[in-house]
Scaffold this motif. Structure first.
Motif, PDB file in Angstrom:
ATOM      1  N   GLY A 123       0.790  -1.215   0.000  1.00 53.49           N
ATOM      2  CA  GLY A 123       0.000   0.000   0.000  1.00 53.49           C
ATOM      3  C   GLY A 123       0.824   1.268   0.000  1.00 53.49           C
ATOM      4  O   GLY A 123       2.043   1.264  -0.186  1.00 53.49           O
ATOM      5  N   GLY A 124       0.152   2.397   0.228  1.00 45.19           N
ATOM      6  CA  GLY A 124       0.804   3.691   0.271  1.00 45.19           C
ATOM      7  C   GLY A 124       0.247   4.645  -0.772  1.00 45.19           C
ATOM      8  O   GLY A 124      -0.490   4.254  -1.682  1.00 45.19           O
ATOM      9  N   ALA A 125       0.607   5.910  -0.638  1.00 46.00           N
ATOM     10  CA  ALA A 125       0.049   6.952  -1.499  1.00 46.00           C
ATOM     11  C   ALA A 125       0.464   6.794  -2.957  1.00 46.00           C
ATOM     12  O   ALA A 125      -0.356   6.932  -3.869  1.00 46.00           O
ATOM     13  CB  ALA A 125       0.464   8.328  -0.983  1.00 46.00           C
ATOM     14  N   MET A 126       1.729   6.516  -3.210  1.00 49.70           N
ATOM     15  CA  MET A 126       2.188   6.395  -4.591  1.00 49.70           C
ATOM     16  C   MET A 126       1.533   5.201  -5.277  1.00 49.70           C
ATOM     17  O   MET A 126       1.131   5.274  -6.444  1.00 49.70           O
ATOM     18  CB  MET A 126       3.713   6.269  -4.637  1.00 49.70           C
ATOM     19  CG  MET A 126       4.301   6.182  -6.047  1.00 49.70           C
ATOM     20  SD  MET A 126       3.932   7.600  -7.110  1.00 49.70           S
ATOM     21  CE  MET A 126       4.941   8.869  -6.337  1.00 49.70           C
ATOM     22  N   ALA A 127       1.409   4.092  -4.552  1.00 50.55           N
ATOM     23  CA  ALA A 127       0.799   2.893  -5.135  1.00 50.55           C
ATOM     24  C   ALA A 127      -0.674   3.110  -5.449  1.00 50.55           C
ATOM     25  O   ALA A 127      -1.179   2.625  -6.474  1.00 50.55           O
ATOM     26  CB  ALA A 127       0.967   1.707  -4.191  1.00 50.55           C
ATOM     27  N   ASP A 128      -1.375   3.856  -4.605  1.00 46.81           N
ATOM     28  CA  ASP A 128      -2.817   3.976  -4.755  1.00 46.81           C
ATOM     29  C   ASP A 128      -3.236   5.139  -5.650  1.00 46.81           C
ATOM     30  O   ASP A 128      -4.084   4.982  -6.528  1.00 46.81           O
ATOM     31  CB  ASP A 128      -3.470   4.126  -3.385  1.00 46.81           C
ATOM     32  CG  ASP A 128      -4.988   4.035  -3.461  1.00 46.81           C
ATOM     33  OD1 ASP A 128      -5.481   3.063  -4.060  1.00 46.81           O
ATOM     34  OD2 ASP A 128      -5.670   4.937  -2.941  1.00 46.81           O
ATOM     35  N   LEU A 129      -2.646   6.311  -5.452  1.00 40.92           N
ATOM     36  CA  LEU A 129      -3.027   7.495  -6.214  1.00 40.92           C
ATOM     37  C   LEU A 129      -1.937   7.947  -7.185  1.00 40.92           C
ATOM     38  O   LEU A 129      -2.221   8.356  -8.306  1.00 40.92           O
ATOM     39  CB  LEU A 129      -3.376   8.653  -5.270  1.00 40.92           C
ATOM     40  CG  LEU A 129      -4.524   8.416  -4.290  1.00 40.92           C
ATOM     41  CD1 LEU A 129      -4.823   9.695  -3.512  1.00 40.92           C
ATOM     42  CD2 LEU A 129      -5.778   7.933  -5.006  1.00 40.92           C
ATOM     43  N   GLY A 130      -0.691   7.876  -6.741  1.00 38.07           N
ATOM     44  CA  GLY A 130       0.409   8.312  -7.588  1.00 38.07           C
ATOM     45  C   GLY A 130       0.524   7.522  -8.872  1.00 38.07           C
ATOM     46  O   GLY A 130       1.051   8.023  -9.876  1.00 38.07           O
TER      47      GLY A 130
ATOM     48  N   GLN B  20       2.957  15.177  -7.376  1.00 38.99           N
ATOM     49  CA  GLN B  20       2.613  15.370  -5.964  1.00 38.99           C
ATOM     50  C   GLN B  20       1.419  14.485  -5.626  1.00 38.99           C
ATOM     51  O   GLN B  20       0.366  14.589  -6.256  1.00 38.99           O
ATOM     52  CB  GLN B  20       2.268  16.835  -5.700  1.00 38.99           C
ATOM     53  CG  GLN B  20       3.413  17.780  -6.016  1.00 38.99           C
ATOM     54  CD  GLN B  20       3.016  19.228  -5.823  1.00 38.99           C
ATOM     55  OE1 GLN B  20       3.163  19.788  -4.736  1.00 38.99           O
ATOM     56  NE2 GLN B  20       2.499  19.845  -6.872  1.00 38.99           N
ATOM     57  N   THR B  21       1.608  13.613  -4.636  1.00 35.89           N
ATOM     58  CA  THR B  21       0.533  12.695  -4.284  1.00 35.89           C
ATOM     59  C   THR B  21       0.446  12.544  -2.774  1.00 35.89           C
ATOM     60  O   THR B  21       1.406  12.821  -2.045  1.00 35.89           O
ATOM     61  CB  THR B  21       0.743  11.323  -4.962  1.00 35.89           C
ATOM     62  OG1 THR B  21      -0.437  10.543  -4.829  1.00 35.89           O
ATOM     63  CG2 THR B  21       1.927  10.571  -4.351  1.00 35.89           C
ATOM     64  N   GLY B  22      -0.696  12.117  -2.292  1.00 34.50           N
ATOM     65  CA  GLY B  22      -0.861  11.917  -0.858  1.00 34.50           C
ATOM     66  C   GLY B  22      -2.230  11.376  -0.522  1.00 34.50           C
ATOM     67  O   GLY B  22      -3.197  11.585  -1.264  1.00 34.50           O
ATOM     68  N   LYS B  23      -2.296  10.663   0.599  1.00 31.39           N
ATOM     69  CA  LYS B  23      -3.563  10.135   1.094  1.00 31.39           C
ATOM     70  C   LYS B  23      -3.860  10.577   2.523  1.00 31.39           C
ATOM     71  O   LYS B  23      -4.799  10.100   3.139  1.00 31.39           O
ATOM     72  CB  LYS B  23      -3.568   8.604   1.017  1.00 31.39           C
ATOM     73  CG  LYS B  23      -3.666   8.078  -0.407  1.00 31.39           C
ATOM     74  CD  LYS B  23      -3.663   6.563  -0.466  1.00 31.39           C
ATOM     75  CE  LYS B  23      -4.894   5.951   0.153  1.00 31.39           C
ATOM     76  NZ  LYS B  23      -6.140   6.271  -0.601  1.00 31.39           N
ATOM     77  N   ASN B  24      -3.045  11.502   3.043  1.00 34.52           N
ATOM     78  CA  ASN B  24      -3.323  12.047   4.376  1.00 34.52           C
ATOM     79  C   ASN B  24      -3.525  13.551   4.323  1.00 34.52           C
ATOM     80  O   ASN B  24      -3.428  14.249   5.328  1.00 34.52           O
ATOM     81  CB  ASN B  24      -2.216  11.677   5.362  1.00 34.52           C
ATOM     82  CG  ASN B  24      -0.848  12.159   4.920  1.00 34.52           C
ATOM     83  OD1 ASN B  24      -0.701  12.768   3.861  1.00 34.52           O
ATOM     84  ND2 ASN B  24       0.174  11.883   5.728  1.00 34.52           N
TER      85      ASN B  24
ATOM     86  N   GLY C 148       2.702   8.433   3.200  1.00 34.52           N
ATOM     87  CA  GLY C 148       1.412   9.093   3.341  1.00 34.52           C
ATOM     88  C   GLY C 148       1.276  10.242   2.365  1.00 34.52           C
ATOM     89  O   GLY C 148       0.184  10.548   1.889  1.00 34.52           O
ATOM     90  N   ILE C 149       2.409  10.875   2.043  1.00 32.55           N
ATOM     91  CA  ILE C 149       2.437  12.017   1.141  1.00 32.55           C
ATOM     92  C   ILE C 149       3.845  12.111   0.567  1.00 32.55           C
ATOM     93  O   ILE C 149       4.807  11.658   1.202  1.00 32.55           O
ATOM     94  CB  ILE C 149       2.050  13.323   1.896  1.00 32.55           C
ATOM     95  CG1 ILE C 149       1.780  14.487   0.946  1.00 32.55           C
ATOM     96  CG2 ILE C 149       3.111  13.693   2.934  1.00 32.55           C
ATOM     97  CD1 ILE C 149       1.175  15.697   1.657  1.00 32.55           C
ATOM     98  N   GLY C 150       3.966  12.664  -0.620  1.00 28.90           N
ATOM     99  CA  GLY C 150       5.307  12.767  -1.183  1.00 28.90           C
ATOM    100  C   GLY C 150       5.339  13.504  -2.512  1.00 28.90           C
ATOM    101  O   GLY C 150       4.307  13.750  -3.146  1.00 28.90           O
TER     102      GLY C 150
ATOM    103  N   ALA D 271       9.444  11.123  -0.046  1.00 29.68           N
ATOM    104  CA  ALA D 271       8.197  10.769   0.627  1.00 29.68           C
ATOM    105  C   ALA D 271       8.295  10.980   2.125  1.00 29.68           C
ATOM    106  O   ALA D 271       9.371  10.901   2.718  1.00 29.68           O
ATOM    107  CB  ALA D 271       7.857   9.312   0.336  1.00 29.68           C
ATOM    108  N   ARG D 272       7.135  11.229   2.718  1.00 31.14           N
ATOM    109  CA  ARG D 272       7.002  11.281   4.175  1.00 31.14           C
ATOM    110  C   ARG D 272       6.298  10.009   4.628  1.00 31.14           C
ATOM    111  O   ARG D 272       5.134   9.774   4.304  1.00 31.14           O
ATOM    112  CB  ARG D 272       6.215  12.515   4.605  1.00 31.14           C
ATOM    113  CG  ARG D 272       6.907  13.823   4.323  1.00 31.14           C
ATOM    114  CD  ARG D 272       8.137  13.998   5.222  1.00 31.14           C
ATOM    115  NE  ARG D 272       8.823  15.253   4.946  1.00 31.14           N
ATOM    116  CZ  ARG D 272       9.907  15.683   5.599  1.00 31.14           C
ATOM    117  NH1 ARG D 272      10.420  14.915   6.563  1.00 31.14           N
ATOM    118  NH2 ARG D 272      10.473  16.819   5.290  1.00 31.14           N
ATOM    119  N   LYS D 273       7.028   9.185   5.359  1.00 38.61           N
ATOM    120  CA  LYS D 273       6.435   7.943   5.829  1.00 38.61           C
ATOM    121  C   LYS D 273       5.508   8.185   7.006  1.00 38.61           C
ATOM    122  O   LYS D 273       5.709   9.107   7.807  1.00 38.61           O
ATOM    123  CB  LYS D 273       7.532   6.953   6.234  1.00 38.61           C
ATOM    124  CG  LYS D 273       8.338   6.389   5.080  1.00 38.61           C
ATOM    125  CD  LYS D 273       9.302   5.321   5.603  1.00 38.61           C
ATOM    126  CE  LYS D 273      10.133   4.731   4.491  1.00 38.61           C
ATOM    127  NZ  LYS D 273      11.056   3.685   4.996  1.00 38.61           N
TER     128      LYS D 273
END
Length: 333
Positions: A174-181, A227-231, A211-213, A202-204
């Motif tokens: 999982g993670g932001a890049m995998a899901d949205l990036g 620029q992507t992020g889920k938090n 979570g964001i990066g 990225a910020r773990k």
């Protein structure tokens, strides 16, 4: 008619099934879930559907020819492999696989078994995405680009409570890049090709995924910033910079508005785009074009382009993730 099976009983599976049925080129044949009641709840609105609670039984349904997989990311590989060996075409929700090794094995296996593998990256199949691609100038006229997709996930609340939901777990890739990036990477690689270098800052979060990066893809003559992020939420447009102006997009994951700002004439030209209410209809049509015409050379060439793009996107995602020190369980296997 394409006889469709479903693995993964979440909202995105409903969206794909509804899109597929709307094309009138598919029917829903079977649903898999570990719990019968979950499968039945998913399928009850679609009429006469078969159910299975183990994958051997599910993939053994003879008249089911194509399977859409939308389970947690880390489960995609084994489920896709089992489906291909059972002679099924597979549509795997993005990101299809955790590593380039998994991607290569599935592509090779699908070719051997003479079935099709599609990564369900819906944005590249949308008419608006293709139109923007057709409007882009030669690469020596591009100065750079900035793509953003950042949306707060309610499951991040669980992380804050000390839990590890699948979408934020390295065990489930999982993670932001995998899901949205992944949408941003698909746009960059789809429009501009493979970058020379890829870096992710990225910020773990406590679960040890991003979570964001911010990522930077370096090309010969320009850079693309992602620029992507889920938090957190972002309301920024995405932009592509030309030597004579700027193309402004409301997004790259689902483009519904675009305009070009001409620097020389100080004018803004609105670009007419066509969008669908269900954003998965266009990919469902594209997949059906190939599935219904397996020996057509034009369809075959399009399919190979999608496979090569999926392979390249997976490579970039893996490079980005590793540059940020994010390790999935799949890396260790």
């Amino acid at each position: 008619m394409i006889h469709l099976g479903i693995i993964g009983t979440n909202w995105i599976s409903h969206q794909f099934v509804n899109a597929a049925l709307e094309t009138k080129r598919y029917d829903l044949t079977a649903v898999y879930s570990r719990k019968l009641e979950t499968a039945q709840k998913f399928g009850e609105e679609y009429g006469d559907v078969e159910y299975a609670t183990d994958l051997k039984t599910f993939f053994g349904i003879a008249h089911m020819d194509t399977v859409y997989i939308a389970s947690p990311n880390s489960l995609h590989f084994e489920q896709a492999k089992q489906g291909i060996l059972a002679g099924k075409n597979i549509i795997v929700e993005k990101p299809a696989f955790s590593t380039p090794a998994e991607m290569e094995e599935i592509i090779e296996l699908a070719n051997q078994q003479k079935v099709f593998f599609f990564e369900a990256a819906r944005n590249i199949h949308e008419k608006s995405f293709k139109k923007i691609g057709d409007l882009l100038p030669l690469k020596n006229k591009i100065m750079g680009a900035n793509f953003t997709y950042m949306k707060y996930s309610s499951r991040y609340d669980q992380v804050l409570d000390g839990q590890e939901p699948n979408i934020f777990s390295p065990h489930f890739s999982g993670g932001a890049m995998a899901d949205l990036g992944v949408y941003l990477v698909y746009a960059a690689v789809g429009w501009f090709g493979m970058p020379n270098e890829s870096h992710y800052f990225a910020r773990k979060i406590p679960t040890d995924v991003d979570g964001i990066g911010t990522a930077i893809l370096r090309y010969d003559l320009f850079d693309v910033t992602l620029q992507t992020g889920k938090n957190a939420d972002s309301f920024l447009d995405s932009e592509i910079y030309f030597d004579g102006g700027t193309l402004i997009l409301d997004s790259v994951n689902a483009i519904s508005k675009a305009e070009f700002h001409d620097r020389n004439h100080q004018e803004r030209d609105i670009i007419e785009l066509t969008t669908e209410e269900n954003p998965m209809i266009e990919e469902a049509h594209d997949f059906a074009d190939v599935l219904e015409n397996p020996n057509d050379s034009i369809m075959g060439a399009r399919y190979e382009e999608w496979v090569e793009l999926a392979r390249n996107v997976n490579k970039v995602l893996t490079t980005l993730r590793k540059s940020a020190g994010i390790v999935f369980d799949a890396d260790k296997e």
